[in-house]
Design a protein around this motif. Structure first.
Motif, PDB file in Angstrom:
ATOM      1  N   CYS A 196      40.695 109.164  61.468  1.00 12.02           N
ATOM      2  CA  CYS A 196      41.985 108.776  60.893  1.00 12.02           C
ATOM      3  C   CYS A 196      43.090 109.801  61.122  1.00 12.02           C
ATOM      4  CB  CYS A 196      41.832 108.522  59.399  1.00 12.02           C
ATOM      5  SG  CYS A 196      40.804 107.100  59.029  1.00 12.02           S
ATOM      6  N   SER A 221      43.563 103.441  61.951  1.00  8.63           N
ATOM      7  CA  SER A 221      43.963 103.027  60.604  1.00  8.63           C
ATOM      8  C   SER A 221      42.778 103.180  59.656  1.00  8.63           C
ATOM      9  CB  SER A 221      44.439 101.574  60.594  1.00  8.63           C
ATOM     10  OG  SER A 221      43.342 100.697  60.756  1.00  8.63           O
ATOM     11  N   TYR A 222      43.080 103.376  58.389  1.00  6.10           N
ATOM     12  CA  TYR A 222      42.016 103.505  57.396  1.00  6.10           C
ATOM     13  C   TYR A 222      41.130 102.268  57.378  1.00  6.10           C
ATOM     14  CZ  TYR A 222      44.268 107.666  55.457  1.00  6.10           C
ATOM     15  OH  TYR A 222      44.790 108.911  55.274  1.00  6.10           O
ATOM     16  N   ARG A 223      41.751 101.114  57.478  1.00  7.15           N
ATOM     17  CA  ARG A 223      40.982  99.866  57.460  1.00  7.15           C
ATOM     18  C   ARG A 223      40.003  99.808  58.617  1.00  7.15           C
ATOM     19  NH1 ARG A 223      43.701  94.466  59.255  1.00  7.15           N
ATOM     20  NH2 ARG A 223      43.645  95.830  61.027  1.00  7.15           N
ATOM     21  N   ASP A 224      40.477 100.104  59.830  1.00  2.00           N
ATOM     22  CA  ASP A 224      39.609 100.044  61.001  1.00  2.00           C
ATOM     23  C   ASP A 224      38.516 101.118  60.946  1.00  2.00           C
ATOM     24  OD1 ASP A 224      41.099  97.933  61.919  1.00  2.00           O
ATOM     25  OD2 ASP A 224      42.143  99.078  63.479  1.00  2.00           O
ATOM     26  N   ALA A 274      37.233 102.465  58.250  1.00  2.00           N
ATOM     27  CA  ALA A 274      36.262 102.070  57.220  1.00  2.00           C
ATOM     28  C   ALA A 274      35.293 101.035  57.782  1.00  2.00           C
ATOM     29  CB  ALA A 274      36.992 101.518  55.992  1.00  2.00           C
ATOM     30  N   THR A 275      35.799 100.112  58.582  1.00  2.00           N
ATOM     31  CA  THR A 275      34.940  99.105  59.198  1.00  2.00           C
ATOM     32  C   THR A 275      33.964  99.743  60.174  1.00  2.00           C
ATOM     33  OG1 THR A 275      36.673  97.438  58.966  1.00  2.00           O
ATOM     34  CG2 THR A 275      34.916  96.971  60.541  1.00  2.00           C
ATOM     35  N   GLU A 305      37.264 101.086  52.138  1.00  2.00           N
ATOM     36  CA  GLU A 305      38.455 101.884  52.430  1.00  2.00           C
ATOM     37  C   GLU A 305      38.725 102.949  51.361  1.00  2.00           C
ATOM     38  OE1 GLU A 305      43.191 101.246  53.238  1.00  2.00           O
ATOM     39  OE2 GLU A 305      41.832  99.653  53.872  1.00  2.00           O
ATOM     40  N   ARG A 318      39.203 106.997  52.082  1.00  4.69           N
ATOM     41  CA  ARG A 318      40.329 107.811  51.627  1.00  4.69           C
ATOM     42  C   ARG A 318      39.831 109.010  50.809  1.00  4.69           C
ATOM     43  NH1 ARG A 318      45.432 105.661  52.122  1.00  4.69           N
ATOM     44  NH2 ARG A 318      45.505 103.554  52.971  1.00  4.69           N
TER      45      ARG A 318
END
Length: 197
Positions: free
Chosen positions: A147, A153-156, A158-159, A165, A169
């Motif tokens: 990140c 991105s945080y979303r990607d 995390a996936t 997410e 963080r």
């Protein structure tokens, strides 16, 4: 068609069908990010080149097995670079240890090119930072590298890391706090970007 407005998902599908030019566009689109991420993982520009080559070779060979996160190939490529760098580091550890035991070369008195000096200085600072980053727990280290260093991105991220997410963080926050304690802030060569909004 220039490929600028074609999504990674579409280019990947075309590459799976044998479209070498589509894969070449993916390469051009992401090679710099993968190379920079690989440098951050290895602390060496030369090693980063080797890791980057391994990543795109693996991407080509495994293109029909890969599922992209959202519409971007970058999270998968960066995660693959992380694994490739780990393997690269293990395979070269003994060789590097032997190399470090050799006496340093004597200077011939010639001035080094400015670019070479810059690259050596980059590597020295990155090795220092990597020593600190490698002391972080694995989950925090991977979250930070994806990140903050590579802009996923945080979303990607995390996936890709298979976590929620908010957990991602939290890992990044803990990693930043630990790094701040580990590094001397006056001399720290940190180039970690500001946290994404």
């Amino acid at each position: 068609m220039t490929g600028l407005h074609i999504s990674d998902r579409q280019l990947w599908a075309e590459a799976v069908a044998g479209g070498e030019s589509s894969f070449a566009l993916l390469f051009e689109r992401h090679v710099r990010a993968v190379y920079n991420h690989s440098f951050r993982l290895t602390g060496s520009w030369a090693d980063a080149e080797d890791v980057t080559q391994q990543v795109f070779l693996a991407a080509w060979r495994r293109r029909s097995e890969v599922t992209l996160v959202a519409d971007s190939a970058l999270p998968w490529l960066l995660a693959t670079a992380t694994f490739a760098a780990r393997g690269y580091h293990r395979s070269t550890r003994r060789w590097l240890a032997a190399l470090r035991r050799l006496p340093p070369e004597r200077s011939s008195g010639d001035d080094l090119a400015e670019e070479v000096v810059g690259r050596v200085d980059d590597e020295r600072r990155m090795r220092r930072l990597l020593r600190a980053v490698n002391r972080l727990p694995r989950g925090e280290r991977e979250a930070l590298m994806l990140c903050l260093w590579s802009g996923v991105s945080y979303r990607d991220a995390a996936t890709v890391l298979n976590i929620a997410e908010p957990s991602l963080r939290s890992r990044i926050s803990r990693a930043r706090a630990r790094l701040a304690r580990m590094l001397d802030t006056d001399a720290a060569p940190l180039t970690i970007e500001e946290e994404q909004a």
